[in-house]
Design a protein around this motif. Sequence first.
Motif, short mmCIF file in Angstrom:
data_model
loop_
_atom_site.label_atom_id
_atom_site.label_comp_id
_atom_site.label_asym_id
_atom_site.label_seq_id
_atom_site.Cartn_x
_atom_site.Cartn_y
_atom_site.Cartn_z
N UNK A 135 0.82 -1.21 0.00
CA UNK A 135 0.00 0.00 0.00
C UNK A 135 0.85 1.26 0.00
N UNK A 136 0.24 2.37 -0.37
CA UNK A 136 0.90 3.68 -0.38
C UNK A 136 1.37 4.07 1.02
N UNK A 137 0.59 3.72 2.04
CA UNK A 137 0.94 4.12 3.40
C UNK A 137 1.98 3.19 4.05
N UNK A 138 2.53 2.24 3.28
CA UNK A 138 3.56 1.34 3.80
C UNK A 138 3.05 0.01 4.27
N UNK A 139 1.75 -0.17 4.36
CA UNK A 139 1.18 -1.44 4.80
C UNK A 139 1.28 -2.50 3.71
N UNK A 140 1.15 -3.76 4.13
CA UNK A 140 1.19 -4.88 3.19
C UNK A 140 0.14 -5.90 3.58
N UNK A 141 -0.33 -6.64 2.61
CA UNK A 141 -1.28 -7.72 2.82
C UNK A 141 -0.83 -8.89 1.97
N UNK A 142 -0.71 -10.07 2.57
CA UNK A 142 -0.29 -11.24 1.81
C UNK A 142 -1.45 -12.22 1.72
N UNK A 143 -1.53 -12.91 0.60
CA UNK A 143 -2.59 -13.87 0.33
C UNK A 143 -1.93 -15.16 -0.13
N UNK A 144 -2.30 -16.27 0.49
CA UNK A 144 -1.78 -17.59 0.07
C UNK A 144 -2.69 -18.13 -1.03
N UNK A 145 -2.06 -18.55 -2.12
CA UNK A 145 -2.79 -19.06 -3.28
C UNK A 145 -2.31 -20.47 -3.59
N UNK A 146 -3.25 -21.34 -3.93
CA UNK A 146 -2.93 -22.71 -4.34
C UNK A 146 -3.18 -22.80 -5.84
N UNK A 147 -2.20 -23.26 -6.59
CA UNK A 147 -2.33 -23.48 -8.03
C UNK A 147 -2.52 -24.96 -8.28
N UNK A 148 -3.59 -25.32 -8.97
CA UNK A 148 -3.84 -26.74 -9.28
C UNK A 148 -3.21 -27.12 -10.58
#
Length: 148
Positions: A135-148
């Motif tokens: 994010x612009x304000x320095x925050x981050x968000x991570x998402x776990x993804x599974x690829x089949x």
Amino acid sequence: MIKFLLIISFLLCFTSRAQTKITFSYDAAGNQTSRILCINCLSKTAKEVKEIEVITNDDLDPFFEKDVISYYPNPVKEELYLQWQLIKENYVTSVNVYSVTGQLLRSYSGNERLNSLNIPFQTYPAGFYLVLLSYKDGGEKSIKIIKQ
């Protein structure tokens, strides 16, 4: 006589109290605030244990109070669809796709005006991946993804 002593010792094992316990206290953020050695503690009774029948939105702790990030499908076969709605003047500056080993596979930047992104996964082998939104304000968000 040996059988009698064996039976007595066996019964003592089942009738004796539980071992000493360590109890912990936590603050509202989940940080441990105290640790107490409890020698003659009684375990919680059924009345003290809260039964949860249905989880509501009030039970969940959001990462950000007003930010909404949607992604589908997971597990993904061909393409991952990301969509976000952020509060105030915050926006996503970059989206990075990482493998399980931490290798950067793809980077998307310049997303100031966008609120959605399609990430192709056709060329990646089956496995686990991490999508990191910055994010612009320095925050981050991570998402776990599974690829089949």
